[in-house]
Design an enzyme around this catalytic site. Structure first.
Site, PDB file in Angstrom:
ATOM      1  N   LYS A 191      24.010 -35.205   4.907  1.00 32.66           N
ATOM      2  CA  LYS A 191      23.994 -35.447   6.235  1.00 32.66           C
ATOM      3  C   LYS A 191      25.183 -36.136   7.622  1.00 32.66           C
ATOM      4  O   LYS A 191      25.751 -36.365   6.710  1.00 32.66           O
ATOM      5  CB  LYS A 191      22.835 -36.454   6.980  1.00 32.66           C
ATOM      6  CG  LYS A 191      21.764 -36.321   7.707  1.00 32.66           C
ATOM      7  CD  LYS A 191      20.817 -35.537   7.840  1.00 32.66           C
ATOM      8  CE  LYS A 191      20.152 -35.735   9.442  1.00 32.66           C
ATOM      9  NZ  LYS A 191      18.918 -34.449   9.276  1.00 32.66           N
ATOM     10  N   GLY A 203      -1.634 -33.198  16.035  1.00 34.44           N
ATOM     11  CA  GLY A 203       0.214 -32.191  16.710  1.00 34.44           C
ATOM     12  C   GLY A 203       0.089 -31.188  16.900  1.00 34.44           C
ATOM     13  O   GLY A 203      -0.361 -30.428  15.721  1.00 34.44           O
ATOM     14  N   GLY A 210       2.568 -29.581  18.359  1.00 33.24           N
ATOM     15  CA  GLY A 210       4.187 -29.184  19.145  1.00 33.24           C
ATOM     16  C   GLY A 210       4.471 -27.865  18.365  1.00 33.24           C
ATOM     17  O   GLY A 210       3.946 -26.829  18.297  1.00 33.24           O
ATOM     18  N   TYR A 233       0.890 -26.217  16.066  1.00 33.84           N
ATOM     19  CA  TYR A 233       0.352 -24.969  17.211  1.00 33.84           C
ATOM     20  C   TYR A 233       0.551 -23.529  16.144  1.00 33.84           C
ATOM     21  O   TYR A 233      -0.410 -23.116  16.675  1.00 33.84           O
ATOM     22  CB  TYR A 233       1.322 -25.147  18.633  1.00 33.84           C
ATOM     23  CG  TYR A 233       0.907 -24.299  19.571  1.00 33.84           C
ATOM     24  CD1 TYR A 233      -0.048 -23.603  19.708  1.00 33.84           C
ATOM     25  CD2 TYR A 233       1.622 -22.447  19.388  1.00 33.84           C
ATOM     26  CE1 TYR A 233      -0.572 -22.084  20.650  1.00 33.84           C
ATOM     27  CE2 TYR A 233       2.118 -21.853  19.660  1.00 33.84           C
ATOM     28  CZ  TYR A 233       0.790 -22.025  21.419  1.00 33.84           C
ATOM     29  OH  TYR A 233       0.652 -20.920  21.519  1.00 33.84           O
TER      30      TYR A 233
HETATM   31  P1  NAD Z   1       7.321 -32.086  18.080  1.00 35.81           P
HETATM   32  O1  NAD Z   1       7.241 -32.761  18.539  1.00 35.81           O
HETATM   33  O2  NAD Z   1       7.333 -30.238  18.444  1.00 35.81           O
HETATM   34  O3  NAD Z   1       5.650 -31.628  17.385  1.00 35.81           O
HETATM   35  C1  NAD Z   1       5.024 -32.791  17.787  1.00 35.81           C
HETATM   36  C2  NAD Z   1       3.653 -33.321  18.450  1.00 35.81           C
HETATM   37  O4  NAD Z   1       3.164 -34.345  17.410  1.00 35.81           O
HETATM   38  C3  NAD Z   1       3.885 -33.255  19.586  1.00 35.81           C
HETATM   39  O5  NAD Z   1       4.048 -32.156  20.263  1.00 35.81           O
HETATM   40  C4  NAD Z   1       3.464 -34.794  19.485  1.00 35.81           C
HETATM   41  O6  NAD Z   1       2.466 -35.030  21.212  1.00 35.81           O
HETATM   42  C5  NAD Z   1       1.947 -34.814  19.032  1.00 35.81           C
HETATM   43  N1  NAD Z   1       1.900 -36.595  18.520  1.00 35.81           N
HETATM   44  C6  NAD Z   1       3.035 -37.303  18.642  1.00 35.81           C
HETATM   45  N2  NAD Z   1       2.192 -38.828  18.277  1.00 35.81           N
HETATM   46  C7  NAD Z   1       0.919 -38.376  18.218  1.00 35.81           C
HETATM   47  C8  NAD Z   1      -0.369 -38.915  17.848  1.00 35.81           C
HETATM   48  N3  NAD Z   1      -0.553 -39.878  17.877  1.00 35.81           N
HETATM   49  N4  NAD Z   1      -1.262 -38.179  17.851  1.00 35.81           N
HETATM   50  C9  NAD Z   1      -1.198 -36.590  18.038  1.00 35.81           C
HETATM   51  N5  NAD Z   1      -0.044 -35.984  18.508  1.00 35.81           N
HETATM   52  C10 NAD Z   1       0.644 -36.708  18.295  1.00 35.81           C
HETATM   53  O7  NAD Z   1       7.873 -31.485  16.641  1.00 35.81           O
HETATM   54  P2  NAD Z   1       7.179 -30.296  15.075  1.00 35.81           P
HETATM   55  O8  NAD Z   1       9.034 -29.788  15.169  1.00 35.81           O
HETATM   56  O9  NAD Z   1       6.175 -29.831  15.268  1.00 35.81           O
HETATM   57  O10 NAD Z   1       7.754 -31.380  13.995  1.00 35.81           O
HETATM   58  C11 NAD Z   1       6.838 -31.983  13.682  1.00 35.81           C
HETATM   59  C12 NAD Z   1       6.657 -32.581  12.216  1.00 35.81           C
HETATM   60  O11 NAD Z   1       7.485 -31.824  11.031  1.00 35.81           O
HETATM   61  C13 NAD Z   1       7.726 -33.561  11.994  1.00 35.81           C
HETATM   62  O12 NAD Z   1       7.699 -35.164  11.320  1.00 35.81           O
HETATM   63  C14 NAD Z   1       9.013 -32.862  11.714  1.00 35.81           C
HETATM   64  O13 NAD Z   1       9.971 -33.516  11.424  1.00 35.81           O
HETATM   65  C15 NAD Z   1       8.406 -32.179  10.651  1.00 35.81           C
HETATM   66  N6  NAD Z   1       9.351 -31.108  10.187  1.00 35.81           N
HETATM   67  C16 NAD Z   1       9.645 -29.666  11.583  1.00 35.81           C
HETATM   68  C17 NAD Z   1       9.848 -28.575  11.232  1.00 35.81           C
HETATM   69  C18 NAD Z   1      10.449 -28.195  12.203  1.00 35.81           C
HETATM   70  O14 NAD Z   1      10.460 -26.611  12.043  1.00 35.81           O
HETATM   71  N7  NAD Z   1       9.992 -28.246  13.317  1.00 35.81           N
HETATM   72  C19 NAD Z   1      10.419 -28.421   9.712  1.00 35.81           C
HETATM   73  C20 NAD Z   1      10.670 -30.043   9.186  1.00 35.81           C
HETATM   74  C21 NAD Z   1       9.780 -30.479   9.247  1.00 35.81           C
END
Ligand code: NAD
Length: 369
Positions: A80, A177, A179, A183
């Site tokens: 990292k 969530g 996002g 979704y």
């Molecule tokens: P993102 O920020 O796009 O989505 C997270 C969503 O959660 C947001 O829309 C936010 O408004 C919502 N949220 C926050 N607090 C909340 C609450 N208390 N109640 C309900 N909703 C709430 O992030 P993402 O990319 O979808 O990632 C989500 C998780 O997955 C994170 O922990 C991230 O580290 C992990 N992750 C993501 C990826 C990736 O490819 N995007 C890969 C590995 C891990």
């Protein structure tokens, strides 16, 4: 903090400090373990309060990447980079090109990608100075739909473990969530696979999906596109009477307050660091809730980007075949947990450590090349 003590305790290989006077670039790269291959891990830019906070973050996140890659079956180690600075002030072409030169100086021992507060366009600047950067435009693309697909496979593995069949037919879900990943997971649960080029299709119909969100735009998007998916308030998501709870938002959501209220038999989602403390893995086990370890089920994006490093370049079908293996890997990890009477979160660590140890021994044989 005694850095050498810490490195000894958690088996770290290398910690590198770098500073560039012209651009103000100030950062630390951690290379945790390269038994399986070059260390891969994103570059995070954060306004750390102290240097010690930054070092600890690099060490902790780098080690996490070793376990994630090992469990994903990749020939990668963990690493990292953390950059210390205000994301609103420090970013520039020169800043990222200076970083690229440091990455290049590691001669392929470390490969980087975007992470918190760094973006694809920043990685393009890095690529002007180094060959050791992934996630560039026109290659493996947006990782999130693939991460969500891996989680969908993980949900299926958990259903197989608990109900004897991976089918989502007649099952109910609570998604926290919606996002970048939640979704897409909902779309797959509803049989819309277009974001992964209709990679696979299942003729199954869920009983019900609930979701929660705090971003109004995302709430509206889901209500508009899928009115059959029901919105609930954030505090109500845990105690719904559903088969699967899918955390796709925040860390530390599985804790002393929430675990006793969960009615689902399965917790499987994309979010990182969902267990507040390691003991919460045991708490889930004691309550008879099957948990899919976060870094195993959410490895789809990493697996996808790893395929950029393959000879001949990125091929979608090969990447997705590997992502599908999250299903098999989780079944193996659940089986270790059962056999050894340990929480699945611990079984995942065991699985990763065994792979690394085994490969260390396999590679101990001298062969001339
Ligand atoms: P993102 O920020 O796009 O989505 C997270 C969503 O959660 C947001 O829309 C936010 O408004 C919502 N949220 C926050 N607090 C909340 C609450 N208390 N109640 C309900 N909703 C709430 O992030 P993402 O990319 O979808 O990632 C989500 C998780 O997955 C994170 O922990 C991230 O580290 C992990 N992750 C993501 C990826 C990736 O490819 N995007 C890969 C590995 C891990």
């Amino acid at each position: 903090m005694n850095k050498f003590e810490y490195m000894k305790e958690f088996n770290h290989e290398q910690l590198i400090y770098f500073y560039d006077e012209t651009t103000g670039l100030k950062g630390i790269t951690c290379i945790h373990d390269t038994t399986l291959g070059p260390a891969l891990g994103g570059t995070r830019l954060w306004n750390y309060a102290t240097e010690e906070d930054a070092v600890l973050d690099a060490l902790r996140l780098g080690r996490g990447m070793t376990y994630k890659a090992a469990c994903a079956g990749l020939n990668l180690g963990g690493g990292k980079t953390v950059l210390i600075g205000d994301p609103k002030k420090v970013k520039s072409e020169a800043y990222f090109r200076a970083l690229g030169r440091y990455v290049q100086s590691l001669n392929g021992r470390y490969i980087t990608a975007e992470d918190v507060n760094t973006a694809t366009k920043d990685m393009v600047y890095l690529s002007m100075e180094t060959d050791h950067v992934v996630g560039l435009p026109g290659k493996s693309g947006n990782p999130s739909p693939v991460t969500a697909w891996g989680a969908f496979m993980g949900v299926r593995a958990a259903l197989k473990e608990v109900y004897g069949s991976p089918s989502i037919h007649g099952k109910s879900f609570a998604v926290q969530g919606t996002g970048q990943t939640g979704y897409y997971l909902i779309k797959y649960l509803l049989g819309n696979y277009s974001d992964v080029n209709n990679w696979k299709k299942y003729d199954e119909k869920v009983k019900k999906i609930y979701f929660t969100e705090i971003n109004e735009d995302y709430i509206e998007r889901l209500k508009r596109e899928y009115p059959e998916v029901e919105f609930v308030k954030p505090e109500d998501i845990y105690s719904l009477d559903v088969d699967v709870f899918c955390p796709c938002a925040l860390g530390a959501v599985l804790n002393d307050e929430t675990i006793p209220t969960i009615k689902a038999k399965i917790v499987s989602g994309t979010a990182n660091n969902v267990l507040k403390e390691a003991r919460h893995g045991d708490m889930l086990k004691d309550r008879g809730i099957l948990y899919s370890p976060d870094y195993v089920i959410n490895a789809g994006g990493l697996i996808n980007v790893y395929h950029e490093l393959k000879q001949g370049g990125y091929v979608f079908e090969s990447a997705m075949n590997d992502v599908d293996l999250i299903y098999d890997r989780l079944l193996e990890i659940y089986s270790i947990a059962k056999k050894e009477g340990i929480a699945v979160s611990k079984a995942a660590d065991t699985f990763a450590e065994r792979r690394i140890e085994t490969m260390k021994n396999v590679r101990a044989t001298y062969i001339p090349r």
